[in-house]
Design an enzyme around this catalytic site. Structure first.
Site, PDB file in Angstrom:
ATOM      1  N   ASP A 143      -3.202  -5.809  -4.514  1.00 28.89           N
ATOM      2  CA  ASP A 143      -2.418  -5.722  -3.294  1.00 28.89           C
ATOM      3  C   ASP A 143      -1.854  -7.096  -2.941  1.00 28.89           C
ATOM      4  O   ASP A 143      -2.421  -8.132  -3.310  1.00 28.89           O
ATOM      5  CB  ASP A 143      -3.280  -5.216  -2.138  1.00 28.89           C
ATOM      6  CG  ASP A 143      -3.771  -3.797  -2.350  1.00 28.89           C
ATOM      7  OD1 ASP A 143      -3.094  -3.041  -3.074  1.00 28.89           O
ATOM      8  OD2 ASP A 143      -4.841  -3.457  -1.800  1.00 28.89           O
ATOM      9  N   LYS A 144      -0.770  -7.100  -2.188  1.00 26.91           N
ATOM     10  CA  LYS A 144      -0.120  -8.350  -1.792  1.00 26.91           C
ATOM     11  C   LYS A 144      -1.112  -9.347  -1.215  1.00 26.91           C
ATOM     12  O   LYS A 144      -1.105 -10.530  -1.578  1.00 26.91           O
ATOM     13  CB  LYS A 144       0.979  -8.052  -0.765  1.00 26.91           C
ATOM     14  CG  LYS A 144       1.640  -9.295  -0.182  1.00 26.91           C
ATOM     15  CD  LYS A 144       2.657  -8.937   0.881  1.00 26.91           C
ATOM     16  CE  LYS A 144       3.244 -10.186   1.515  1.00 26.91           C
ATOM     17  NZ  LYS A 144       4.234  -9.865   2.594  1.00 26.91           N
TER      18      LYS A 144
END
Length: 326
Positions: A143-144
């Site tokens: 995830d970012k």
């Protein structure tokens, strides 16, 4: 400006051995052309770029043995993804693999809302030849706002191997996280995950969802939180975040799955401020174990705990030690 790389031409030929008689075409091709994923081989079969005795056939066609399978294909380029000079923290590299320590805040590949400034853009700048591989060799994602170790394929052989290891779950990953509340010393969460039926941007534990298993181990008890290690038997989207929330211990600062700020309730003010003010989910991919596509040896890569999470733990440890008098 886009970097353009000429597509790679594939020209290969194998004869179907007797022991493969009766096999489906795509199954036999996966054995004979093992450097390529079965999905890619099926694509070539459907396009007529992988033929049987010079003729097109369906992936499900049964072979009798002795046929000549021939590939005449061009690798499809990744397309209009810009090469951008974005710094990379390289943990390991050779002709087969690139292992990076992804920082929090870096999106893995372009998508709606993030068409550039991604890890994929950085990889194409670091090695323009990655443009000949799907998603510049990226085979998994973080995830970012999750930091940590990621592996990138640098060849077709490596790409097929890593995809196969992910599919068979022979590639393993270990994470560290700071979660809310006091977790047990150890635990296993076996709860199926699928798209949240009420909020489609979120995942959730859903009856009939895809099987998902997470194991956690307590590393350190901290004020109102626990520092844990998590290993996965599956790789579902947001798995750790969903599973820890499911058992009542959401990851600190998880804006999507968290349950609001912690309250004072006798906690040192420094601890409350550190927990509620942390800028991203406190989740870090620490260890990646895989079989090296070139040497076939077990390999293990580590990304040191991100500085911001380490700083959070140090602040909370200081509160445990009684150094915070507020």
């Amino acid at each position: 400006m886009c970097l353009l790389v000429m597509p790679e031409t594939i020209s290969l030929e194998h004869q179907v051995a007797g022991q493969l008689a009766g096999s489906r075409l795509d199954q036999a091709a996966a054995v004979l052309f093992s450097d390529y994923s079965r999905a890619r081989l099926q694509h070539w079969i459907r396009r007529g770029e992988l033929t049987v005795d010079g003729a097109r056939a369906k992936p499900s066609a049964r072979l009798v043995g002795g046929e000549i399978l021939r590939i005449e294909a061009q690798m499809v380029l990744e397309g209009q993804v810009l090469a951008q000079d974005i710094p990379l923290d390289i943990l390991f590299e050779d002709e087969h693999l690139l292992v990076v320590n992804k920082p929090a805040g870096l999106v893995v590949h372009p998508a709606a809302g993030n068409w550039d400034g991604t890890l994929q853009n950085a990889l194409l700048n670091f090695d323009p030849e990655l443009d000949a591989l799907p998603r510049a060799g990226i085979v998994h994602r973080l995830d970012k706002d999750t930091s940590g170790v990621m592996v990138i394929a640098r060849s077709l052989k490596a790409h097929a191997s890593l995809v196969r290891q992910l599919q068979t779950r022979s590639m393993s990953r270990i994470y560290e996280a700071v979660v809310k509340g006091e977790t047990p010393s150890t635990g296993t969460i076996a709860a199926p995950i699928d798209r949240n039926p009420r909020e489609r941007k979120k995942m959730a534990v859903v009856n009939g969802g895809r099987a998902a298993i997470s194991h956690f181990r307590l590393l350190q008890r901290l004020p109102a939180t626990s520092h844990i290690e998590v290993s996965l038997e599956s790789g579902r989207t947001h798995q750790i975040r969903v599973h820890m929330t499911h058992i009542g211990h959401p990851i600190v600062a998880d804006r999507l799955y968290g349950r609001g700020p912690v309250k004072q309730k006798g906690l040192p003010a420094t601890a409350v401020a550190a927990i509620n003010g942390f800028p991203r989910q406190a989740l870090h991919a620490r260890t990646l174990k895989l079989i090296h596509p070139g040497s076939a040896e077990e390999s293990e890569f580590h990304a040191p705990l991100a500085e911001d999470i380490n700083g959070l733990i140090e602040i909370l440890t200081g509160c445990n030690d009684g150094s915070d008098k507020n």
